[in-house]
Design an enzyme around this catalytic site. Sequence first.
Site, mmCIF file in Angstrom:
data_model
loop_
_atom_site.group_PDB
_atom_site.id
_atom_site.type_symbol
_atom_site.label_atom_id
_atom_site.label_comp_id
_atom_site.label_asym_id
_atom_site.label_seq_id
_atom_site.Cartn_x
_atom_site.Cartn_y
_atom_site.Cartn_z
ATOM 1 N N ASP A 194 5.074 5.733 4.247
ATOM 2 C CA ASP A 194 3.951 6.568 3.786
ATOM 3 C C ASP A 194 3.831 7.845 4.617
ATOM 4 O O ASP A 194 3.973 7.800 5.845
ATOM 5 C CB ASP A 194 2.636 5.794 3.890
ATOM 6 N N TYR A 244 5.019 -4.166 10.735
ATOM 7 C CA TYR A 244 4.015 -3.105 10.743
ATOM 8 C C TYR A 244 2.811 -3.501 11.603
ATOM 9 O O TYR A 244 2.489 -4.684 11.734
ATOM 10 C CB TYR A 244 3.497 -2.846 9.322
ATOM 11 N N ASP A 293 -5.785 3.848 0.979
ATOM 12 C CA ASP A 293 -5.867 4.197 2.394
ATOM 13 C C ASP A 293 -7.084 5.099 2.599
ATOM 14 O O ASP A 293 -7.825 5.395 1.659
ATOM 15 C CB ASP A 293 -4.578 4.849 2.896
ATOM 16 N N ARG A 314 -0.642 -1.034 2.246
ATOM 17 C CA ARG A 314 -1.909 -0.519 1.698
ATOM 18 C C ARG A 314 -2.507 -1.501 0.704
ATOM 19 O O ARG A 314 -3.716 -1.769 0.698
ATOM 20 C CB ARG A 314 -1.676 0.821 1.001
#
Length: 296
Positions: A38, A66, A80, A171
């Site tokens: 992203d 992550y 987000d 997300r």
Amino acid sequence: MNGIINVLKPSAMTSHDVVSFLRKTLDMKKIGHTGTLDPNACGVLPICIGKSTKIIEYIQHKNKKYRAEVTLGYSTDTQDKYGRVLETSKNNVSNDEIINVVNSFKGKINQLPPMYSALKKDGKRLYELAREGKTIERNTREIFIETIDILSINKNKIMMDVICSKGTYIRTLCNDIGERLGTFAHMSFLERLSVGDFNLSDSYTLEEIVVKKSNNDMSFILPLDNALKFMGSIYLDKMFYKHISNGLNMRAKRLGISDFILNTEYKIYCNNDFIGIGIFALKNDEIVLKMDKVLV
């Protein structure tokens, strides 16, 4: 130049921006990234240059780790903190409820890709359609969440580490956690800690790469086979170098190789050089080594 660069992608840059930057810095065209991160996320982004672009598919399929922050209380159209607020909630949930819901996402789950994504529909990116105010029907995809470790819960914010399969949208995971809790949620921070064997601690910032390049220090470019540590290795006599490097099929008996598993990918070395990726397969009642990727 051929090899892999473990780039620490900064936030506010797209993965394509990083590729463009490195093309100019290294003065070469054949460069590709190994999976979109992203634009507003930072972290590990392995970049393949030269002939290593042929092995992007192998890196893309490795699990990723992550660190993400989930903020409870409202959802957004981009899932987000940069998107338009869609729904809000003032519901309070206990830490035990949060832990139970987060843990419920472990294992195989079906995930609906977000509209704000790089997936294509009829040749057009979904995020382009989303910016036009369009929402199209999408199919869920099976993904695998290997681990979710909650690092902290501070009021309406959850910090967690996630190890997951290719194709997972963190997300969307954050958004879905909020929906299951009945509080709505969005992702307020994302950092990729690793892609396969590429880790944050070994990555280089773009500024570091520029400095090293200006000093003729190319140590930031890792050997091709560095990305394929998960594969077994086969070492061949130097007499077969010409045949193997030309991608010719070779009988396993002639090569003197017997310790292998059929239909399994191996790193192939000859004369101390990494030649490429090969597979032992049955052909006309004989086992042959077929070079799937020649990288010399």
